[in-house]
Motif scaffolding. Structure first.
Motif, short mmCIF file in Angstrom:
data_model
loop_
_atom_site.label_atom_id
_atom_site.label_comp_id
_atom_site.label_asym_id
_atom_site.label_seq_id
_atom_site.Cartn_x
_atom_site.Cartn_y
_atom_site.Cartn_z
N GLU A 412 1.39 -9.59 8.18
CA GLU A 412 0.26 -10.51 8.28
C GLU A 412 0.16 -11.39 7.06
OE1 GLU A 412 -2.96 -12.64 9.43
OE2 GLU A 412 -1.62 -11.39 10.64
N LEU A 413 0.32 -10.78 5.88
CA LEU A 413 0.30 -11.58 4.65
C LEU A 413 1.46 -12.57 4.62
CD1 LEU A 413 -0.64 -8.90 1.96
CD2 LEU A 413 -2.03 -10.83 2.70
N GLY A 414 2.60 -12.16 5.15
CA GLY A 414 3.74 -13.06 5.20
C GLY A 414 3.47 -14.25 6.09
N ARG A 415 2.83 -14.03 7.26
CA ARG A 415 2.50 -15.14 8.16
C ARG A 415 1.51 -16.10 7.50
NH1 ARG A 415 3.30 -11.04 12.25
NH2 ARG A 415 1.18 -10.23 11.92
N ARG A 416 0.57 -15.55 6.76
CA ARG A 416 -0.41 -16.41 6.09
C ARG A 416 0.24 -17.24 4.98
NH1 ARG A 416 -5.40 -12.58 4.65
NH2 ARG A 416 -6.11 -14.53 3.66
N LEU A 417 1.21 -16.64 4.29
CA LEU A 417 1.93 -17.40 3.26
C LEU A 417 2.72 -18.55 3.85
CD1 LEU A 417 3.30 -14.64 0.83
CD2 LEU A 417 1.76 -16.49 0.24
N SER A 422 7.03 -24.11 3.43
CA SER A 422 8.35 -23.87 4.02
C SER A 422 8.89 -22.53 3.56
CB SER A 422 9.31 -24.99 3.62
OG SER A 422 9.58 -24.92 2.22
N ALA A 423 9.79 -21.97 4.36
CA ALA A 423 10.42 -20.71 3.97
C ALA A 423 11.21 -20.88 2.67
CB ALA A 423 11.32 -20.21 5.10
N GLU A 424 11.83 -22.07 2.49
CA GLU A 424 12.59 -22.33 1.26
C GLU A 424 11.69 -22.27 0.03
OE1 GLU A 424 12.73 -24.10 3.95
OE2 GLU A 424 14.82 -24.08 4.66
N ALA A 425 10.48 -22.83 0.14
CA ALA A 425 9.56 -22.84 -1.01
C ALA A 425 9.14 -21.42 -1.37
CB ALA A 425 8.34 -23.69 -0.68
N ILE A 426 8.89 -20.59 -0.35
CA ILE A 426 8.50 -19.21 -0.63
C ILE A 426 9.66 -18.43 -1.23
CG2 ILE A 426 7.75 -17.05 0.44
CD1 ILE A 426 6.18 -18.74 2.45
#
Length: 572
Positions: A412-417, A422-426
């Motif tokens: 859930e925290l991952g979806r909120r992030l 973008s996935a690249e930014a994370i």
């Protein structure tokens, strides 16, 4: 332990009793060369002169060799008011390590091992000796003191072991050793264990052993197969930066860095800590409590780097020590082998890296040749190579983190992030977080190899030459003299004496000539003054000034003091 286990899994089939059981339970699959040698039938009851490499399991070897005298056929030891065996070691650290090794080896037999070392409370040791011990381990000075005071009673001692006997002679303990051995009972076994057997050890053995059996459990003339030797060529003055980059590139769990002086240890340790390394220092000026804390930090993982002098590190046995760095070149091949022998122990692989300023390469080559070692030569790791290696490690650790099964809360925290990002930014933020605690690598000057000698003719002092001219803001008014200017320029500019041409000393400045092929290297290095010579500026000059041209003789020291303006010698 059942009979079937004993029959099939005993690593020492000729050894019976509690020691064999202990070794099996500790996971000993088979004896090392030195352990097997001291258990041969012909060694029983005899004095032994044993040469064995560091890390070859010699502590367990002599623990087994004296078992006949200590146990005398018994399965269990009773109380002993006076010791049955004595072990002498050159340093506090080694003596305490030996105590630990013999304690677990004799645990099932009920053996009590007492250590007596310098730097510890002698009153506490006296009480321990009065309480009784089966084996006493100690350093020469402290053992002699206890003997002379009557705290250590030698009448019942059946075996004496001198561990690292060559090191004890090197450290000046001959008189103490002779005094200890002279007090021992005549009917005893004397076992000398040494990495090498120089003349001093042979004389000691002849004087205090009877018909000693010589055992060579070393691969004499062969390089230690578990140690990889590397020689890293660097520019003079960049030793500390090279140490930083070597530690960062290889990233060992535990490493030891050797320096020749206490001052060098203190300086390098401070610089490593400042750069973010978890490091401890070991030198002779530390108290026993400080040395013990440093060693404990290395063993429990709170520290990963130990900076030490040769004397402080004698006999060290660090777990998982994968890297030895010679920040200062050792003075002789024996010291090189001793330092390097801290790694590659008990079948584990290790690396021994020598930091070699390019103007000392010939010295390093002669040292390696004398030690009969082959080393791979290269430059020290560069910042780019370290960043690339960091990327590989971060990628591996990141993939390992992703393989872990997340729970619903984490998802859930991952979806909120991911909302609005973008996935690249994370992923980049994760990489930045993983990279943040790593010490920054150092930018190294190119450790330019000296060009092959070529026939060349330097111009006569009365002619204008084709060299490149430089000037420095020191002249006759500052007691300028070629005898100190020449070595100063060589050190500051990373050049040799042959690459310095004419020197013209004026009233307020000095101009000098540098060989064309070395001019760029000299200009780059001379532009970076050290702490002690920052007041001296060296810069290009358009042309030589008129005046007498001189070359200084080999540096014998100035004729008169330099009025406080000559730079102090740099020790890096």
């Amino acid at each position: 332990m059942n009979t079937l286990y004993q029959d099939f899994f005993m690593p020492f089939p000729d050894l019976a009793g509690p020691l064999a059981t202990t070794l099996a339970e500790r996971g000993y699959a088979e004896p090392t060369a030195v352990q097997a040698a001291v258990l041969e039938p012909e060694t029983a009851g005899r004095d032994l002169l044993v040469s064995a490499q560091t890390g070859s399991g010699k502590t367990v070897a002599y623990g087994l060799a004296i078992a006949g005298e200590v146990l005398a056929g018994a399965e269990r030891l009773g109380h002993s008011a006076t010791p049955l065996a004595l072990v002498v070691a050159p340093t506090r650290e080694l003596a305490l390590q030996v105590q630990v090794e013999l304690t677990w080896l004799y645990a099932k037999a009920g053996g009590r091992i007492v250590a007596c070392v310098g730097g510890m409370d002698p009153m506490a040791e006296r009480r321990q000796l009065a309480h009784g011990a089966h084996i006493v381990v100690g350093t020469p000075g402290r053992l002699r003191d206890h003997l002379e005071r009557g705290n250590l009673k030698p009448q019942t001692i059946r075996a004496v072991v001198l561990d690292e006997a060559d090191e004890m002679l090197d450290l000046g303990f001959r008189e103490d050793l002779e005094a200890i051995l002279e007090t021992m009972p005549a009917e005893r076994r004397t076992l000398l264990f040494s990495a090498t057997v120089p003349r001093g050890i042979a004389q000691l053995a002849k004087g205090f052993q009877k018909d000693a059996l010589r055992i060579a459990a070393t691969n004499e003339g062969k390089q230690h197969s578990d140690i990889e030797y590397r020689a890293l060529s660097v520019a003079p003055g960049e030793m500390e930066r090279a140490v930083v980059n070597t530690l960062r590139f290889l990233d060992p769990r535990t490493a030891i860095v050797f320096c020749t002086t206490r001052a060098a240890v203190a300086r390098l340790h401070g610089n490593l800590v400042e750069r973010g390394f978890s490091a401890v220092a070991l030198s002779g000026e530390l108290s026993q409590a400080e040395r013990t804390r440093a060693m404990q930090g290395l063993r429990d993982g709170r520290a990963r780097v130990c900076v030490a002098t040769d004397v402080a590190a004698r006999g060290l046995d660090l777990p998982d020590l994968a890297l030895v760095i010679h920040a200062d070149l050792p003075n002789d091949p024996e010291t090189l082998l001793h330092r390097s022998g801290r790694t590659g122990r008990a079948g584990k692989k290790g690396i021994s890296a020598l930091i070699v300023p390019h103007n000392r390469r010939r010295i390093a080559e002669r040292l390696l040749m004398a030690a009969k070692l082959q080393a791979a030569w290269s430059g020290a790791p560069t910042a780019d190579e370290i960043h690339a290696k960091d990327g590989e490690r971060i990628l591996a650790s990141g993939i390992e983190m992703l393989e872990a099964e997340p729970d619903e809360m984490d998802l859930e925290l991952g979806r909120r992030l991911l909302e609005g990002r973008s996935a690249e930014a994370i992923a980049a933020a994760l990489v930045k977080q993983l990279r943040a605690p790593l010490p920054a690598p150092e930018e190294l000057a190119a450790a330019q190899a000296r060009p092959a000698p070529q026939p060349r003719t330097m111009p006569a002092p009365t002619e204008v030459g084709e060299g490149v001219w430089f000037r420095m803001n020191v002249g006759r008014s500052n007691d300028a003299d070629p005898r100190w200017i020449l070595p100063f320029l060589c050190h500051r500019g990373h050049v040799t004496r042959e690459e310095i041409g004419r020197i013209r000393i004026m009233d307020r400045e000095t101009r000098f000539e540098v060989a064309p092929y070395a001019a760029a290297r000299f200009a780059h290095a001379a532009a970076k003054p050290g702490r002690d010579d920052a007041h001296i500026r060296v810069e290009p000059a358009d042309a030589p000034m008129e005046g007498p041209a001189r070359r200084g003789p080999p540096y014998p020291g100035p004729k008169r003091p330099y009025a406080g303006k000559r730079p102090a010698p740099r020790r890096d």
